[in-house]
Design a protein around this motif. Structure first.
Motif, PDB file in Angstrom:
ATOM      1  N   PHE A  74      -3.445 -11.194   8.788  1.00  0.00           N
ATOM      2  CA  PHE A  74      -3.624 -10.520   7.733  1.00  0.00           C
ATOM      3  C   PHE A  74      -3.352  -9.048   7.622  1.00  0.00           C
ATOM      4  O   PHE A  74      -2.753  -8.635   6.740  1.00  0.00           O
ATOM      5  N   ASN A  75      -4.027  -8.382   8.517  1.00  0.00           N
ATOM      6  CA  ASN A  75      -3.548  -6.922   8.766  1.00  0.00           C
ATOM      7  C   ASN A  75      -2.479  -6.484   8.902  1.00  0.00           C
ATOM      8  O   ASN A  75      -1.836  -5.480   8.181  1.00  0.00           O
ATOM      9  N   GLN A  76      -1.731  -7.179   9.666  1.00  0.00           N
ATOM     10  CA  GLN A  76      -0.293  -6.933   9.975  1.00  0.00           C
ATOM     11  C   GLN A  76       0.570  -7.126   8.725  1.00  0.00           C
ATOM     12  O   GLN A  76       1.469  -6.109   8.270  1.00  0.00           O
ATOM     13  N   LYS A  77       0.320  -8.308   8.040  1.00  0.00           N
ATOM     14  CA  LYS A  77       1.104  -8.458   6.858  1.00  0.00           C
ATOM     15  C   LYS A  77       0.687  -7.462   5.554  1.00  0.00           C
ATOM     16  O   LYS A  77       1.939  -7.113   4.973  1.00  0.00           O
ATOM     17  N   MET A  78      -0.372  -7.379   5.524  1.00  0.00           N
ATOM     18  CA  MET A  78      -0.896  -6.216   4.420  1.00  0.00           C
ATOM     19  C   MET A  78      -0.228  -4.744   4.930  1.00  0.00           C
ATOM     20  O   MET A  78       0.133  -4.351   3.787  1.00  0.00           O
ATOM     21  N   GLN A  79      -0.181  -4.469   6.077  1.00  0.00           N
ATOM     22  CA  GLN A  79       0.239  -3.186   6.203  1.00  0.00           C
ATOM     23  C   GLN A  79       2.096  -3.124   6.065  1.00  0.00           C
ATOM     24  O   GLN A  79       2.488  -2.231   5.738  1.00  0.00           O
ATOM     25  N   GLU A  80       2.578  -4.227   6.331  1.00  0.00           N
ATOM     26  CA  GLU A  80       4.093  -4.467   6.095  1.00  0.00           C
ATOM     27  C   GLU A  80       4.186  -4.172   4.483  1.00  0.00           C
ATOM     28  O   GLU A  80       5.280  -3.659   4.131  1.00  0.00           O
ATOM     29  N   LEU A  81       3.710  -5.038   3.811  1.00  0.00           N
ATOM     30  CA  LEU A  81       3.614  -4.967   2.290  1.00  0.00           C
ATOM     31  C   LEU A  81       3.369  -3.795   1.772  1.00  0.00           C
ATOM     32  O   LEU A  81       4.189  -3.311   0.921  1.00  0.00           O
ATOM     33  N   LYS A  82       2.226  -3.077   2.310  1.00  0.00           N
ATOM     34  CA  LYS A  82       1.922  -1.505   1.732  1.00  0.00           C
ATOM     35  C   LYS A  82       3.043  -0.546   1.988  1.00  0.00           C
ATOM     36  O   LYS A  82       3.432   0.032   1.050  1.00  0.00           O
ATOM     37  N   LYS A  83       3.757  -0.747   3.061  1.00  0.00           N
ATOM     38  CA  LYS A  83       4.786   0.284   3.328  1.00  0.00           C
ATOM     39  C   LYS A  83       5.850   0.106   2.270  1.00  0.00           C
ATOM     40  O   LYS A  83       6.811   1.087   2.085  1.00  0.00           O
ATOM     41  N   LEU A  84       6.383  -1.101   1.727  1.00  0.00           N
ATOM     42  CA  LEU A  84       7.230  -1.460   0.807  1.00  0.00           C
ATOM     43  C   LEU A  84       6.861  -1.043  -0.536  1.00  0.00           C
ATOM     44  O   LEU A  84       7.723  -0.779  -1.452  1.00  0.00           O
ATOM     45  N   LEU A  85       5.413  -1.074  -0.864  1.00  0.00           N
ATOM     46  CA  LEU A  85       4.794  -0.739  -2.045  1.00  0.00           C
ATOM     47  C   LEU A  85       4.660   0.652  -2.212  1.00  0.00           C
ATOM     48  O   LEU A  85       5.112   1.223  -3.415  1.00  0.00           O
ATOM     49  N   ILE A  86       4.502   1.538  -1.352  1.00  0.00           N
ATOM     50  CA  ILE A  86       4.141   3.085  -1.403  1.00  0.00           C
ATOM     51  C   ILE A  86       5.365   3.764  -2.418  1.00  0.00           C
ATOM     52  O   ILE A  86       5.063   4.484  -3.113  1.00  0.00           O
ATOM     53  N   PRO A  87       6.670   3.405  -2.067  1.00  0.00           N
ATOM     54  CA  PRO A  87       7.794   4.123  -2.559  1.00  0.00           C
ATOM     55  C   PRO A  87       7.722   3.826  -4.246  1.00  0.00           C
ATOM     56  O   PRO A  87       8.326   4.558  -5.213  1.00  0.00           O
ATOM     57  N   ILE A  88       7.174   2.588  -4.763  1.00  0.00           N
ATOM     58  CA  ILE A  88       7.536   2.296  -6.089  1.00  0.00           C
ATOM     59  C   ILE A  88       5.933   2.626  -6.891  1.00  0.00           C
ATOM     60  O   ILE A  88       6.075   2.457  -8.157  1.00  0.00           O
ATOM     61  N   LEU A  89       4.940   3.069  -6.248  1.00  0.00           N
ATOM     62  CA  LEU A  89       3.778   3.472  -6.883  1.00  0.00           C
ATOM     63  C   LEU A  89       3.371   4.839  -6.865  1.00  0.00           C
ATOM     64  O   LEU A  89       2.443   5.235  -7.240  1.00  0.00           O
ATOM     65  N   ASN A  90       4.486   5.939  -6.792  1.00  0.00           N
ATOM     66  CA  ASN A  90       4.398   7.201  -7.024  1.00  0.00           C
ATOM     67  C   ASN A  90       3.920   7.660  -8.371  1.00  0.00           C
ATOM     68  O   ASN A  90       2.849   8.600  -8.446  1.00  0.00           O
ATOM     69  N   ASP A  91       4.047   6.952  -9.565  1.00  0.00           N
ATOM     70  CA  ASP A  91       3.609   7.372 -10.736  1.00  0.00           C
ATOM     71  C   ASP A  91       2.509   6.289 -11.266  1.00  0.00           C
ATOM     72  O   ASP A  91       2.203   6.211 -12.418  1.00  0.00           O
ATOM     73  N   SER A  92       1.988   5.487 -10.393  1.00  0.00           N
ATOM     74  CA  SER A  92       0.868   4.561 -10.462  1.00  0.00           C
ATOM     75  C   SER A  92      -0.534   5.069 -10.036  1.00  0.00           C
ATOM     76  O   SER A  92      -0.659   5.463  -8.981  1.00  0.00           O
ATOM     77  N   PRO A  93      -1.494   4.804 -10.807  1.00  0.00           N
ATOM     78  CA  PRO A  93      -2.982   4.957 -10.283  1.00  0.00           C
ATOM     79  C   PRO A  93      -3.262   3.960  -9.133  1.00  0.00           C
ATOM     80  O   PRO A  93      -4.394   4.309  -8.638  1.00  0.00           O
ATOM     81  N   VAL A  94      -2.560   2.782  -9.182  1.00  0.00           N
ATOM     82  CA  VAL A  94      -2.852   1.677  -8.263  1.00  0.00           C
ATOM     83  C   VAL A  94      -2.815   2.083  -6.557  1.00  0.00           C
ATOM     84  O   VAL A  94      -1.614   2.647  -6.289  1.00  0.00           O
ATOM     85  N   ARG A  95      -3.736   1.837  -5.971  1.00  0.00           N
ATOM     86  CA  ARG A  95      -3.634   2.189  -4.437  1.00  0.00           C
ATOM     87  C   ARG A  95      -2.695   1.050  -3.689  1.00  0.00           C
ATOM     88  O   ARG A  95      -3.061  -0.064  -4.047  1.00  0.00           O
ATOM     89  N   PRO A  96      -1.865   1.642  -2.774  1.00  0.00           N
ATOM     90  CA  PRO A  96      -0.951   0.580  -2.301  1.00  0.00           C
ATOM     91  C   PRO A  96      -1.566  -0.494  -1.599  1.00  0.00           C
ATOM     92  O   PRO A  96      -1.565  -1.502  -1.414  1.00  0.00           O
ATOM     93  N   SER A  97      -2.793   0.210  -0.678  1.00  0.00           N
ATOM     94  CA  SER A  97      -3.483  -0.732   0.053  1.00  0.00           C
ATOM     95  C   SER A  97      -4.259  -1.779  -0.637  1.00  0.00           C
ATOM     96  O   SER A  97      -4.258  -3.144  -0.283  1.00  0.00           O
TER      97      SER A  97
END
Length: 223
Positions: A74-97
């Motif tokens: 779970f922790n590995q998969k969550m970190q992998e997805l988080k890295k992909l989400l960070i670039p698209i959440l610059n203008d969003s209040p949602v935390r990538p984690s």
């Protein structure tokens, strides 16, 4: 884990109250985010056959979540997805984690459905067979206020058959947006939502190779 992932471990049982118990913590959280109960701390209250079965399912839910959230997978998969989400959440209040955590869980549900590891209609049939008098008694013993409010939500949850929509990835993105809207008024712009679908599609294709590993790991530990 989400509804269908919890059901995966109970799909062989013929006891609908146990099935209900495994998803009841999440049902209550969805019905009213302020409800917080711990029936597992007062097992002596649940002596009636059906309320005892609901408690059995409830404790099973807690154990599955404990194993899942502490697993390397779970922790590995969550970190992998988080890295992909960070670039698209610059203008969003949602935390990538936060989004990665929920995203992995919903993608696991999606993959269980698309790979036919569970039968969603069977899950709903089990819920339809639940003794609702026993369910009301369980909630009353837990000092839940406005039990009628829960039942209104519960009946809607069953009749909508919403989890059948998890077969389509765009509905996973929609579910993520709805979850985020409980915390943020406008979590995603239209552009971000479009990008989110693309990220989920990309990551799903990676997760698909070994997603059953976590279910096998949890199953072995439950035994």
């Amino acid at each position: 884990m989400n509804f269908l992932s919890h059901y995966y471990f109970e799909q062989q049982t013929n006891n609908p109250e146990i099935v209900l118990g495994t998803v009841l913590p999440d049902l209550l959280k969805n019905a009213n985010k302020n409800w917080s109960i711990h029936p597992e701390k007062k097992p002596d209250l649940f002596t009636q056959l059906h309320t005892s079965a609901i408690l059995t399912g409830w404790k099973r839910h807690l154990e599955v979540d404990r194993i899942f959230h502490s697993a390397h997978f779970f922790n590995q998969k969550m970190q992998e997805l988080k890295k992909l989400l960070i670039p698209i959440l610059n203008d969003s209040p949602v935390r990538p984690s936060f989004l990665a955590h929920i995203g992995v869980e919903l993608l696991l549900d999606h993959l269980l459905v698309t790979h036919q590891k569970i039968n969603v209609n069977q899950f709903y049939n089990q819920l339809d067979a639940v003794d609702e008098i026993a369910l009301a008694a369980f909630l009353n013993l837990c000092a839940i206020d406005k039990v009628d409010h829960f039942f209104k939500f519960y009946q809607s949850f069953k009749s909508s058959r919403y989890l059948l929509s998890y077969q389509k990835l765009e509905n996973i993105a929609y579910a993520l947006q709805r979850i985020c809207m409980r915390l943020w008024e406008r979590p995603f712009s239209e552009k971000t939502n479009y990008q989110l679908i693309s990220v989920l599609e990309f990551y799903k294709n990676q997760l698909e190779f070994d997603f059953m590993v976590i279910f096998e790991e949890i199953e072995n530990k439950l035994k």
